[in-house]
Enzyme design. Structure first.
Site, short mmCIF file in Angstrom:
data_model
loop_
_atom_site.label_atom_id
_atom_site.label_comp_id
_atom_site.label_asym_id
_atom_site.label_seq_id
_atom_site.Cartn_x
_atom_site.Cartn_y
_atom_site.Cartn_z
N CYS A 154 30.73 45.52 18.48
CA CYS A 154 30.40 44.22 19.09
C CYS A 154 29.14 43.62 18.47
O CYS A 154 28.32 43.01 19.17
CB CYS A 154 30.25 44.31 20.60
SG CYS A 154 31.70 44.92 21.43
N ASP B 241 17.59 41.99 26.16
CA ASP B 241 18.79 42.79 26.41
C ASP B 241 18.37 44.26 26.32
O ASP B 241 18.14 44.78 25.23
CB ASP B 241 19.84 42.44 25.36
CG ASP B 241 21.06 43.37 25.42
OD1 ASP B 241 21.06 44.33 26.21
OD2 ASP B 241 22.01 43.11 24.66
N LYS C 260 25.41 52.97 31.32
CA LYS C 260 24.68 53.57 30.19
C LYS C 260 23.46 54.34 30.69
O LYS C 260 22.85 55.12 29.96
CB LYS C 260 24.21 52.47 29.22
CG LYS C 260 25.36 51.73 28.54
CD LYS C 260 24.85 50.81 27.47
CE LYS C 260 25.76 49.65 27.16
NZ LYS C 260 26.90 49.95 26.34
#
Ligand code: PMP
Length: 420
Positions: free
Chosen positions: A378, A212, A238
């Site tokens: 998160c 990730d 991002k």
């Protein structure tokens, strides 16, 4: 272009000069928001750069047509622009071929493709190894997909500095491990993962290795081949592109073996009412109309980023992180979480203010024009492992300045004076 390596973002010996005003001028938001704007929420989303904004507006207002299907000139040009964006992302990732890049709606979508397609090959009892530092986007898709096939999820614990405790790999990785999926950079602590050690563990048992890259990608060009992973996910927003697009790099040989995830138009070779044969990768994973404008913006951002002086930017981001960490430590009642030092960390720091809820901290900082994020980001398993409900996060990007960090620190001193 200087390509960062895995032990990356380490301070260079001599800090080269950076034209910060010029760099900041490439981001329209700063002109729009004026001087009292200290944007330190880059881990949630980066600001769009001029190159990306221009690509998006140009496509939507002057060159819009759907891709992959038209035979007229405008549609053909849109398709070419879309494929060029794919090639630009591939170059930023250090991929061998553009066809290894699937355009997605973001990292979450990319990791859902990874989880569902890789789990389709698993059997009951097979294991998927994650870590306690993962964003929910790299946990929940695996849980959903694992439940369907009876696979088991295990997790690498954290060490005393909230890094992945890779000494535990030998206990956790076995022949049952079929997939290892970890973050390249924690979105809470900024810790960079030692991907080399995980790659070795994965290769030793023939497990597939998923990374990730959402938080690492905005800090300079990558080299997926040197990393030795099989899949790598990132988000365009991002990466200073528009919201709505992301990418999943899948090693070419693997991509051809994997089943599709979403079904629909544009991912097929032939459809009869009984059955469908699928297009080759990457189209097999791109059902329906893709996020064309955002993909073009992501490609433009990646191409612009690839031309920057990353040695200078790393030195700058690191100097700001050092200033931030030192400043936080100097305020009574403020406790940074995560790695103590600057080695192998991205410019991102989370902290707690004793006795004050993170949301209150963020609201008070906002009154000074300082944008930070409070909550679990998160990453509930990580917070739980640290015995916390929530934290405040300040995340730095290439355009931030010492004044942004100082505004945050002054604001925090005020918070502590008033509330702690
Ligand atoms: N992984 C990490 C490490 C993240 O920080 C984020 C975004 N906060 C995501 C995945 C999800 O990214 P997106 O919301 O763009 O899909």
């Amino acid at each position: 272009m200087s390509r960062a390596r895995a032990s990356e973002l380490a301070p260079p010996n001599a800090a080269p000069r950076l034209d910060l005003a010029g760099l900041k001028g490439e981001f329209p938001i700063f002109e729009a928001q004026g001087p009292r704007f200290h944007y330190l929420d880059n881990a949630a989303t980066g600001q769009i750069c001029r190159a990306a904004a221009a690509a998006l507006v140009d496509f939507e207002t002057r060159a819009r047509a759907n891709v992959k299907r038209g035979v007229y000139r405008l549609a053909d040009e849109a398709t070419q622009a879309f494929e060029e964006a794919r090639a630009r992302i591939a170059a930023y990732l250090g991929a061998r071929e553009a066809r290894e890049v699937v355009i997605t709606s973001g990292t979450t979508h990319a990791l859902n493709i990874a989880a569902h397609t890789l789990c389709a090959r698993l059997r009951p009892g097979d294991e998927i190894l994650l870590s306690l530092a993962e964003h929910h986007a790299n946990i929940v898709p695996w849980q959903l997909a694992a439940a369907r096939v009876g696979a088991v999820i295990r997790a690498i614990p954290l060490d005393a500095e909230a890094r992945l405790d890779l000494d535990r790999l030998t206990d956790l990785v076995s022949r049952k491990t079929k997939v290892i999926a970890v973050t390249h950079c924690s979105n809470v602590t900024g810790a960079l993962t030692d991907l080399g050690r995980i790659r070795e563990a994965a290769q030793a048992v023939g497990a597939l290795f998923v990374v990730d890259g959402a938080q690492r990608a905005p800090h300079g060009p990558l080299d997926v081949q040197a990393m030795g992973c099989d899949l790598y996910a990132l988000s365009g927003h991002k990466l200073f592109g528009a919201t709505g697009a992301g990418a999943l790099w899948i090693r070419a040989e693997l991509a051809e073996e994997l089943p599709p995830f979403l079904g629909g138009g544009e991912m097929i070779r032939r459809v009869t009412i009984e059955r469908t044969s699928f297009a080759p990768a990457p189209h097999r994973f791109e059902a329906g109309t893709p996020p064309i404008g955002p993909a073009l913006a992501m490609g433009a951002a990646a191409a612009w980023l690839a031309g920057l002086d990353w040695q200078a930017i790393h030195a700058h981001e690191l100097a700001l992180t050092e200033r931030l960490l030192a400043g936080l430590r100097a305020i009574r009642g403020v406790r940074p979480i995560g790695p103590e030092g600057l080695q192998a960390r991205a410019p991102l720091v989370s902290f707690v203010v004793e006795g004050v809820h993170p949301h209150d901290v963020c609201q008070l900082l906002d009154m000074r024009g300082v944008c930070t994020r409070g909550g679990h980001h998160c990453a509930q398993p990580l917070h739980e492992a640290l015995g916390l409900e929530a934290s405040v996060r300040a995340s730095i990007a290439l355009y931030n300045e010492a004044e942004d960090v100082d505004a945050l620190l002054e604001g925090l001193e005020d918070v502590v004076r008033r509330l702690a």
